[in-house]
Motif scaffolding. Structure first.
Motif, mmCIF file in Angstrom:
data_model
loop_
_atom_site.group_PDB
_atom_site.id
_atom_site.type_symbol
_atom_site.label_atom_id
_atom_site.label_comp_id
_atom_site.label_asym_id
_atom_site.label_seq_id
_atom_site.Cartn_x
_atom_site.Cartn_y
_atom_site.Cartn_z
ATOM 1 N N ALA A 188 27.301 40.501 41.940
ATOM 2 C CA ALA A 188 28.295 41.124 40.801
ATOM 3 C C ALA A 188 29.804 41.526 41.616
ATOM 4 C CB ALA A 188 27.416 42.374 40.019
ATOM 5 N N LEU A 189 29.830 41.789 43.083
ATOM 6 C CA LEU A 189 30.978 43.248 43.105
ATOM 7 C C LEU A 189 31.534 41.097 43.521
ATOM 8 C CD1 LEU A 189 29.094 45.231 45.886
ATOM 9 C CD2 LEU A 189 31.801 45.364 44.138
ATOM 10 N N ARG A 190 30.883 40.057 44.611
ATOM 11 C CA ARG A 190 31.838 39.061 44.836
ATOM 12 C C ARG A 190 32.143 38.490 43.451
ATOM 13 N NH1 ARG A 190 27.425 39.205 48.301
ATOM 14 N NH2 ARG A 190 26.833 37.264 47.220
ATOM 15 N N LEU A 220 39.291 38.788 38.738
ATOM 16 C CA LEU A 220 39.542 39.832 38.785
ATOM 17 C C LEU A 220 39.807 39.705 37.542
ATOM 18 C CD1 LEU A 220 38.558 42.864 39.162
ATOM 19 C CD2 LEU A 220 40.512 42.445 41.003
ATOM 20 N N ASP A 221 41.200 39.506 37.216
ATOM 21 C CA ASP A 221 42.198 38.941 35.921
ATOM 22 C C ASP A 221 41.648 38.915 34.720
ATOM 23 O OD1 ASP A 221 44.143 39.689 37.664
ATOM 24 O OD2 ASP A 221 44.958 37.797 38.365
ATOM 25 N N LEU A 222 40.603 37.241 35.466
ATOM 26 C CA LEU A 222 39.608 37.598 33.910
ATOM 27 C C LEU A 222 38.490 38.755 33.077
ATOM 28 C CD1 LEU A 222 39.565 34.936 31.231
ATOM 29 C CD2 LEU A 222 38.071 33.815 33.079
ATOM 30 N N TYR A 223 38.223 38.769 34.352
ATOM 31 C CA TYR A 223 36.787 39.618 34.125
ATOM 32 C C TYR A 223 38.209 40.967 33.390
ATOM 33 C CZ TYR A 223 32.839 38.133 35.717
ATOM 34 O OH TYR A 223 31.618 37.375 35.423
ATOM 35 N N LEU A 224 39.089 41.387 33.400
ATOM 36 C CA LEU A 224 40.134 42.679 33.460
ATOM 37 C C LEU A 224 40.288 42.656 32.015
ATOM 38 C CD1 LEU A 224 42.181 44.037 36.700
ATOM 39 C CD2 LEU A 224 39.963 44.468 35.310
ATOM 40 N N PRO A 242 34.698 45.775 36.426
ATOM 41 C CA PRO A 242 36.556 45.389 37.059
ATOM 42 C C PRO A 242 37.601 46.453 37.092
ATOM 43 C CG PRO A 242 34.737 44.151 35.358
ATOM 44 C CD PRO A 242 33.822 45.536 35.314
ATOM 45 N N ALA A 243 37.210 47.602 36.431
ATOM 46 C CA ALA A 243 38.656 48.048 36.628
ATOM 47 C C ALA A 243 38.452 49.532 37.797
ATOM 48 C CB ALA A 243 38.570 48.984 35.566
ATOM 49 N N LEU A 244 36.936 49.612 38.778
ATOM 50 C CA LEU A 244 37.281 50.390 39.528
ATOM 51 C C LEU A 244 37.346 49.003 40.752
ATOM 52 C CD1 LEU A 244 36.506 52.722 40.803
ATOM 53 C CD2 LEU A 244 34.358 52.180 41.135
ATOM 54 N N ILE A 245 36.896 48.370 40.101
ATOM 55 C CA ILE A 245 36.731 46.368 41.438
ATOM 56 C C ILE A 245 38.543 46.401 42.308
ATOM 57 C CG2 ILE A 245 36.611 44.695 42.140
ATOM 58 C CD1 ILE A 245 33.366 45.304 40.648
ATOM 59 N N HIS A 246 39.067 46.492 40.207
ATOM 60 C CA HIS A 246 40.258 46.238 40.971
ATOM 61 C C HIS A 246 41.395 47.687 41.669
ATOM 62 C CE1 HIS A 246 44.538 46.889 39.355
ATOM 63 N NE2 HIS A 246 44.277 45.943 39.308
ATOM 64 N N HIS A 247 41.022 48.183 41.252
ATOM 65 C CA HIS A 247 41.429 50.387 41.690
ATOM 66 C C HIS A 247 41.258 50.306 43.206
ATOM 67 C CE1 HIS A 247 42.672 53.969 42.660
ATOM 68 N NE2 HIS A 247 41.399 54.259 43.184
ATOM 69 N N ARG A 255 44.331 49.627 46.364
ATOM 70 C CA ARG A 255 44.029 51.034 47.365
ATOM 71 C C ARG A 255 43.845 50.085 48.639
ATOM 72 N NH1 ARG A 255 41.398 56.103 47.191
ATOM 73 N NH2 ARG A 255 41.806 55.804 48.872
ATOM 74 N N ASP A 256 43.783 48.736 48.193
ATOM 75 C CA ASP A 256 43.442 47.819 49.325
ATOM 76 C C ASP A 256 42.451 48.073 50.351
ATOM 77 O OD1 ASP A 256 46.004 46.290 49.317
ATOM 78 O OD2 ASP A 256 47.109 48.306 49.988
ATOM 79 N N MET A 257 41.084 47.940 49.335
ATOM 80 C CA MET A 257 39.923 47.913 50.466
ATOM 81 C C MET A 257 39.572 46.807 50.505
ATOM 82 S SD MET A 257 38.068 51.407 48.671
ATOM 83 C CE MET A 257 38.543 53.520 49.323
ATOM 84 N N PRO A 258 39.065 46.007 51.488
ATOM 85 C CA PRO A 258 38.464 44.771 51.338
ATOM 86 C C PRO A 258 36.863 44.603 50.782
ATOM 87 C CG PRO A 258 37.986 46.287 53.677
ATOM 88 C CD PRO A 258 38.526 46.642 53.117
ATOM 89 N N LEU A 259 36.515 44.133 50.017
ATOM 90 C CA LEU A 259 35.432 43.669 49.303
ATOM 91 C C LEU A 259 34.243 44.184 50.449
ATOM 92 C CD1 LEU A 259 34.275 43.003 47.149
ATOM 93 C CD2 LEU A 259 34.359 40.695 47.374
#
Length: 219
Positions: A125-127, A133-137, A185-190, A195-199
């Motif tokens: 789900a994360l990947r 991401l833009d479409l999910y948001l 999706p909003a948290l994954i975006h953030h 925050r530039d965290m790698p997946l």
């Protein structure tokens, strides 16, 4: 046609698997006449092309109508609103994901332990969300519909099922909702873009959260 889902997953038996459903209105597309189905496909092709060429922010009902050479009313009648259109664009992705966790190979599908499947579910789900991401948001329903949408309920039922098989003595639904919140999706975006965290860090965090959620209570 997709089987209607029960309103809440907490009474689901451990052997149950959630049924395959669609992001858009259940049963809508299969009932269309051949010409209507072709028109729907043409509208989705036009919308996908606009996303690819101009980004999801520039996809409007008017733009899709112009790209498909139809009236704007046709697009509204077929998809209801912009959110419905964007959700329809995610149908293929969602259907493939559901098929994989319901009946695909392990560790995501049957054949692995419930804990292994839960770990694999979140990473997939994360990947998947990160890739589009833009479409999910943009396709996120408003607050009144977000947690009642068909795909969310299917995902929640699946997580509840796996949790119940791993650790039956707990408030399954609340734990499942907590896990689902990590995949928003909003948290994954953030985390990934602001925050530039790698997946990979998010995946590691998912594994840790799952392990904590299924750990037996201290004696």
């Amino acid at each position: 046609m997709s089987t209607p889902l029960p309103p809440f997953p907490k009474r689901q038996e451990p052997s149950d698997e959630p049924v395959l459903t669609e992001l858009t209105a259940p049963g809508d597309a299969p009932q269309l006449r051949a010409d209507a189905a072709r028109n729907r496909a043409r509208l989705l092709e036009a919308a996908a092309r606009l996303v690819e060429e101009h980004g999801v922010a520039n996809v409007t009902m008017e733009a899709v109508a112009a790209a498909a050479s139809v009236g704007k009313g046709t697009v509204f009648r077929r998809f209801g609103d912009r959110t419905g259109l964007l959700m329809a664009l995610l149908d293929h992705t969602e259907q493939r994901f559901q098929a994989d966790f319901i009946s695909g190979p392990p560790p995501l599908g049957p054949g692995a332990s419930p804990a292994e499947r839960l770990h694999a579910f979140g990473c997939r789900a994360l990947r998947q969300t990160s890739e589009r991401l833009d479409l999910y948001l943009a396709a996120e329903p408003d607050a009144s519909r977000r947690f009642n949408s068909a795909p969310y309920r299917v995902h929640l039922m699946h997580v509840c099922m796996l949790l119940r098989q791993v650790r039956p003595v707990t408030d399954i639904e609340l734990v499942a909702q907590t896990l689902m919140g990590y995949l928003e999706p909003a948290l994954i975006h953030h985390l990934t873009r602001q925050r530039d965290m790698p997946l990979e860090r998010l995946e590691s965090g998912w594994h840790d959260l799952v392990d904590r959620s299924i750990r037996p209570p201290s004696a």
